[in-house]
Write an enzyme that holds these catalytic residues in place. Structure first.
Site, mmCIF file in Angstrom:
data_model
loop_
_atom_site.group_PDB
_atom_site.id
_atom_site.type_symbol
_atom_site.label_atom_id
_atom_site.label_comp_id
_atom_site.label_asym_id
_atom_site.label_seq_id
_atom_site.Cartn_x
_atom_site.Cartn_y
_atom_site.Cartn_z
ATOM 1 N N ASP A 160 7.728 -99.508 -16.465
ATOM 2 C CA ASP A 160 7.803 -99.866 -15.049
ATOM 3 C C ASP A 160 6.918 -101.060 -14.693
ATOM 4 O OD1 ASP A 160 9.611 -97.841 -14.580
ATOM 5 O OD2 ASP A 160 8.054 -96.380 -14.070
ATOM 6 N N ARG A 215 -8.400 -93.339 -9.488
ATOM 7 C CA ARG A 215 -7.784 -94.359 -8.619
ATOM 8 C C ARG A 215 -8.801 -95.223 -7.884
ATOM 9 N NH1 ARG A 215 -4.184 -93.837 -12.125
ATOM 10 N NH2 ARG A 215 -2.510 -92.356 -11.748
ATOM 11 N N ASP A 257 -1.093 -90.863 -5.497
ATOM 12 C CA ASP A 257 -1.770 -92.021 -6.073
ATOM 13 C C ASP A 257 -1.560 -93.303 -5.260
ATOM 14 O OD1 ASP A 257 -2.998 -90.616 -8.111
ATOM 15 O OD2 ASP A 257 -1.261 -90.772 -9.440
ATOM 16 N N SER A 270 6.101 -87.414 -16.510
ATOM 17 C CA SER A 270 5.216 -88.452 -15.989
ATOM 18 C C SER A 270 3.792 -88.015 -16.322
ATOM 19 C CB SER A 270 5.390 -88.570 -14.475
ATOM 20 O OG SER A 270 4.297 -89.272 -13.937
HETATM 21 N N1 ARG Z 1 -1.000 -84.379 -8.916
HETATM 22 C C1 ARG Z 1 -2.154 -84.998 -9.478
HETATM 23 C C2 ARG Z 1 -2.870 -85.781 -8.427
HETATM 24 O O1 ARG Z 1 -2.310 -86.101 -7.440
HETATM 25 C C3 ARG Z 1 -1.825 -85.809 -10.701
HETATM 26 C C4 ARG Z 1 -1.107 -87.086 -10.473
HETATM 27 C C5 ARG Z 1 -0.739 -87.707 -11.759
HETATM 28 N N2 ARG Z 1 -0.144 -88.994 -11.571
HETATM 29 C C6 ARG Z 1 0.898 -89.423 -12.272
HETATM 30 N N3 ARG Z 1 1.332 -90.591 -11.992
HETATM 31 N N4 ARG Z 1 1.503 -88.679 -13.165
HETATM 32 O O2 ARG Z 1 -4.035 -86.077 -8.578
#
Ligand code: ARG
Length: 412
Positions: free
Chosen positions: A17, A98, A127, A178
């Site tokens: 991506d 992040r 995110d 993912s």
């Molecule tokens: N649900 C978790 C969070 O919001 C993990 C997110 C993982 N991100 C990803 N792009 N797979 O912190």
């Protein structure tokens, strides 16, 4: 800097991506793309390979930041001090990375004269919020853009684009999940996990071995200073080394596998599988040391602060005033959180088996039922008399109003 075109800094992972996003953003917006990859201990491919791929995909500049030590010291350690487990379970693996990545994106934007920051998130997750709120907190003048969300860069479009432009990136590999990973843990979502009844299969896991068939128990002694691990089995460690060693040792015992349905900031519930062996073991040890060294009322209050801290960090508020003030509070609670915790790592569990601290509030002579008892039990009579006063008065009033407590006749 003398360039005609606007510039955008892209958070680059090296995957399909964001590789396509380099050219795609260029086509759709006319901006030049600077790719920035931040190493938070995600492992996998060599970052120099990733850097070269970004250039091959058309980035005008590409830059790799080694942020592992910084991530461990300034992001994982605060999470440890807060015993941070969102909704009682999730050690905030992605949530704490992040803001750090955002810091490096902002720094790169300044360095390369960019007006915009781009990231590869979809419009459904946490995110995107964490990146954009972090960026706007640090640099309100920067614009943000998410090609997947804002420029219709779907998976099919990405595969087609990569093939047409012969980008040096695998498009056939059908990744069923993912995944986001760093030194604090690993998050796995989507694919067949979206059916809540489906159990995770073996291939979901990478940081942990199956806890059903563990090797022999592994005993570990962790030394903490002011809430931070400073030695393992007597050998000095940095925060990063502490996490890495515990990932290895607790991971070998299958510790830290988590399978939950959690509440996302954007309002939806989602199925998440995590593995965070080091984080889970370290939090268990830290929490126990706090039980020994933190005074009762402070400990009770801190538990509520810890929970709120975790919610704020989950909810993209890393740079918010409340989060910062809670940091100050939490830091002040760690003054005496120094000492040693012994744990047995085995079969999916990190079990505390011993604790010692010069700053311990445990008084053997007060606690013992054997000789040496210094607790004057005669004081308890009067204490209970006064302590129970308010309930006694309230019950007497109930009786006056004909609402005496029913204790049941059969018992008498
Ligand atoms: N649900 C978790 C969070 O919001 C993990 C997110 C993982 N991100 C990803 N792009 N797979 O912190």
């Amino acid at each position: 800097m003398t360039q005609g075109k606007d510039r955008v800094v892209l958070a680059y992972s090296g995957g399909l991506d964001t590789s396509v996003a380099i050219g795609w953003i260029g086509e759709q917006t006319g901006m030049e793309v600077i790719a920035v990859a931040v190493d938070v201990g995600q492992g996998g491919e060599d970052l120099q390979v990733i850097r070269q791929r970004a250039l091959d995909c058309g980035a005008v500049e590409a830059y790799v930041a080694d942020a592992k030590e910084e991530f461990a010291a300034d992001f994982c350690m605060p999470a440890l001090k807060a015993n941070a487990l969102y909704q009682g379970a999730y050690p905030l693996v992605s949530a704490i990375s992040r803001p750090l990545i955002s810091k490096h994106l902002v720094r790169a934007a300044r360095q390369f004269g960019a007006t915009t920051v781009a990231h590869g998130c979809t419009g459904k997750g946490n995110d995107q919020v964490r990146f954009e709120v972090s960026i706007t907190s640090m640099a309100p003048d920067l614009k943000t853009i998410a090609p997947v969300r804002d420029l219709a860069l779907t998976r099919d479009v990405a595969i087609d684009y990569a093939n047409r432009h012969h980008l040096p990136i695998e498009t056939t590999k059908n990744n069923p999940f993912s995944i986001d990973q760093n030194v604090w843990g690993r998050a796995i979502e989507t694919g067949f996990l979206e059916d809540l009844w489906n159990a995770p299969t073996k291939d979901v896991y990478n940081y942990t071995d199956d806890p059903t068939y563990p090797p022999l128990p592994d005993e570990v002694v962790l030394t903490f200073e002011k809430g931070v691990p400073v030695a393992i089995d007597g050998r000095p460690v940095t925060p990063l080394q502490a996490i890495q060693e515990m990932n290895r040792r607790a991971g070998a015992q299958g510790i830290g596998r988590i399978d939950i349905v959690e509440d996302r900031l954007v309002g939806i519930k989602s199925r998440e599988v995590y593995e965070a062996p080091g984080a889970v073991a370290l939090i268990a040890a830290h929490q126990e040391l706090e039980r020994v060294t933190i005074e009762r009322e402070l400990a009770r209050f801190k538990r509520r602060v810890d929970e709120r801290w975790g919610e704020l960090v989950y909810d993209a508020q890393w740079f918010s005033p409340l989060k910062k003030s809670l940091d100050t509070f939490i830091e002040s609670t760690q003054e005496y959180v120094s000492g040693e915790i012994r744990m047995s790592l085995h079969g999916g569990r990190a079990t505390v088996t011993g604790r010692r601290s010069d700053a311990s509030l445990y008084d053997f002579n007060l606690a013992t039922y054997e000789t040496g008892d210094s607790f004057d039990q005669s004081h308890s009579r009067g204490f209970i008399e006064i302590y129970g006063m308010t309930s006694k008065l309230a019950t007497a009033r109930d009786v006056r109003f004909g609402k005496g407590l029913e204790v049941g006749e059969g018992a008498l």
